[in-house]
Design a protein around this motif. Sequence first.
Motif, short mmCIF file in Angstrom:
data_model
loop_
_atom_site.label_atom_id
_atom_site.label_comp_id
_atom_site.label_asym_id
_atom_site.label_seq_id
_atom_site.Cartn_x
_atom_site.Cartn_y
_atom_site.Cartn_z
N SER A 39 -7.67 -3.45 9.16
CA SER A 39 -8.68 -2.48 8.76
C SER A 39 -7.96 -1.20 8.37
N ALA A 40 -8.70 -0.21 7.85
CA ALA A 40 -8.05 1.02 7.40
C ALA A 40 -8.98 2.21 7.53
N ARG A 41 -8.37 3.37 7.80
CA ARG A 41 -9.08 4.65 7.82
C ARG A 41 -8.38 5.58 6.85
N PHE A 42 -9.15 6.24 5.99
CA PHE A 42 -8.59 7.11 4.97
C PHE A 42 -8.89 8.58 5.28
N ASP A 43 -7.91 9.46 5.09
CA ASP A 43 -8.18 10.90 5.11
C ASP A 43 -9.01 11.23 3.86
N PRO A 44 -9.84 12.27 3.94
CA PRO A 44 -10.71 12.60 2.79
C PRO A 44 -9.95 12.87 1.49
N ASP A 45 -8.74 13.44 1.61
CA ASP A 45 -8.01 13.81 0.39
C ASP A 45 -6.95 12.79 0.00
N SER A 46 -7.00 11.61 0.59
CA SER A 46 -5.94 10.63 0.34
C SER A 46 -6.14 9.89 -0.98
N LEU A 47 -5.01 9.54 -1.59
CA LEU A 47 -5.00 8.73 -2.80
C LEU A 47 -4.22 7.47 -2.47
N LEU B 39 0.84 -1.20 0.00
CA LEU B 39 0.00 0.00 0.00
C LEU B 39 0.88 1.25 0.00
N TYR B 40 0.59 2.16 -0.92
CA TYR B 40 1.33 3.41 -1.02
C TYR B 40 0.32 4.56 -1.11
N VAL B 41 0.65 5.68 -0.46
CA VAL B 41 -0.25 6.83 -0.41
C VAL B 41 0.48 8.06 -0.96
N PRO B 42 0.44 8.30 -2.26
CA PRO B 42 1.14 9.46 -2.81
C PRO B 42 0.56 10.80 -2.38
N LEU B 43 -0.71 10.80 -1.96
CA LEU B 43 -1.36 12.00 -1.47
C LEU B 43 -2.12 11.69 -0.18
N GLY B 44 -2.01 12.55 0.82
CA GLY B 44 -2.75 12.38 2.05
C GLY B 44 -2.14 11.34 2.97
N ARG B 45 -2.96 10.85 3.90
CA ARG B 45 -2.52 9.86 4.87
C ARG B 45 -3.64 8.87 5.13
N ILE B 46 -3.27 7.63 5.44
CA ILE B 46 -4.24 6.65 5.90
C ILE B 46 -3.62 5.91 7.10
N VAL B 47 -4.47 5.29 7.89
CA VAL B 47 -4.01 4.50 9.03
C VAL B 47 -4.53 3.08 8.86
N VAL B 48 -3.61 2.12 8.86
CA VAL B 48 -3.97 0.70 8.78
C VAL B 48 -3.76 0.10 10.17
N THR B 49 -4.77 -0.60 10.66
CA THR B 49 -4.69 -1.22 11.98
C THR B 49 -4.66 -2.73 11.84
N ALA B 50 -3.68 -3.36 12.48
CA ALA B 50 -3.57 -4.82 12.45
C ALA B 50 -3.05 -5.32 13.79
N LEU B 51 -3.71 -6.32 14.33
CA LEU B 51 -3.30 -6.95 15.59
C LEU B 51 -3.11 -5.92 16.69
N GLY B 52 -4.01 -4.93 16.74
CA GLY B 52 -3.98 -3.94 17.80
C GLY B 52 -2.96 -2.83 17.62
N ARG B 53 -2.30 -2.75 16.48
CA ARG B 53 -1.28 -1.72 16.25
C ARG B 53 -1.64 -0.89 15.03
N ASP B 54 -1.48 0.44 15.16
CA ASP B 54 -1.74 1.35 14.05
C ASP B 54 -0.48 1.60 13.24
N HIS B 55 -0.65 1.65 11.90
CA HIS B 55 0.45 1.96 10.98
C HIS B 55 0.00 3.13 10.13
N GLU B 56 0.65 4.28 10.28
CA GLU B 56 0.28 5.46 9.51
C GLU B 56 1.07 5.52 8.22
N LEU B 57 0.37 5.64 7.11
CA LEU B 57 1.00 5.71 5.79
C LEU B 57 0.95 7.15 5.28
N SER B 58 2.00 7.54 4.61
CA SER B 58 2.11 8.89 4.04
C SER B 58 2.87 8.77 2.72
N PRO B 59 3.11 9.88 2.01
CA PRO B 59 3.86 9.76 0.76
C PRO B 59 5.27 9.21 0.92
#
Length: 265
Positions: free
Chosen positions: A83-91, A50-70
């Motif tokens: 699971s995952a949470r996306f910022d409104p402007d994320s790609l 998973l790659y996020v060239p724009l914005g940020r998303i957070v992926v949660t696995a086994l109780g730990r959050d992983h924040e993705l950015s460009p």
Amino acid sequence: MAEAALRTVAATGREPGTDPGAPGPEALVDDDFIAAGGHPTHVHVFHQFLYVPLGRIVVTALGRDHELSPSVALWIPAGVPHSARFDPDSLVVAETFEPDRHRLPYTEITSVNVSDAQRQLLLSRMRSSEVTEEDPAVFAVLCSGHRDVLPLPRPTGRAAATVAGELMRNPGDPRTASEWAEGLYTSSTSLRRAFRAETGLAFSEWRTRLRLNHSLHLLAAGHMVSTVAARVGFVSTNGYILAFRRYFGETPGAYVKRSASRTAA
């Protein structure tokens, strides 16, 4: 982001870390639960980068959050519930690979500090008008880099990005935030705020992570711990050892021994 092989954990009944190919209860395959703001816990039957060239998303696995950015991507091995949470402007860009053809060097979700080569490859595949297929060369590029590095988001503003670029070229640079700010005609408060806002990390935390990441490559090259500590900017060897243990859970010496055993295996 709709993917035909998303499966809910409840439907699979499979515990984290088990073989994704193992038989289990009948799985529900359904794209409808994926929303613009993210999706609930599910499992892939394939490896996903998973790659996020724009914005940020957070992926949660086994109780730990992983924040993705460009500048920070994520490998999700097949069979790992997340699971995952996306910022409104994320790609979000997802590269998928069949586990039968491609073997990851790790079995857990792993953050990747995106290199220039990886970024260029991912963006070029996005621009392609043709359907892009999984490729051993693409997989190799996306798997390149040290497996144990700490996630290190890159700042984007002029002042913080300038400091980050200089430190990446020379992690041992001893200048303080105040000294960097003076050279850039800004205040140390503004510079520190920029690092916090743009990376989620304090300046000192960001620099420590950078130095520790750089030290992994020096340790792998066979340098002595004292030499590594000095080259990456720690005032003392003991300070380096304490920081290394705090972030990696073991001393540099123990890490080198374990890495050697892992490589041999």
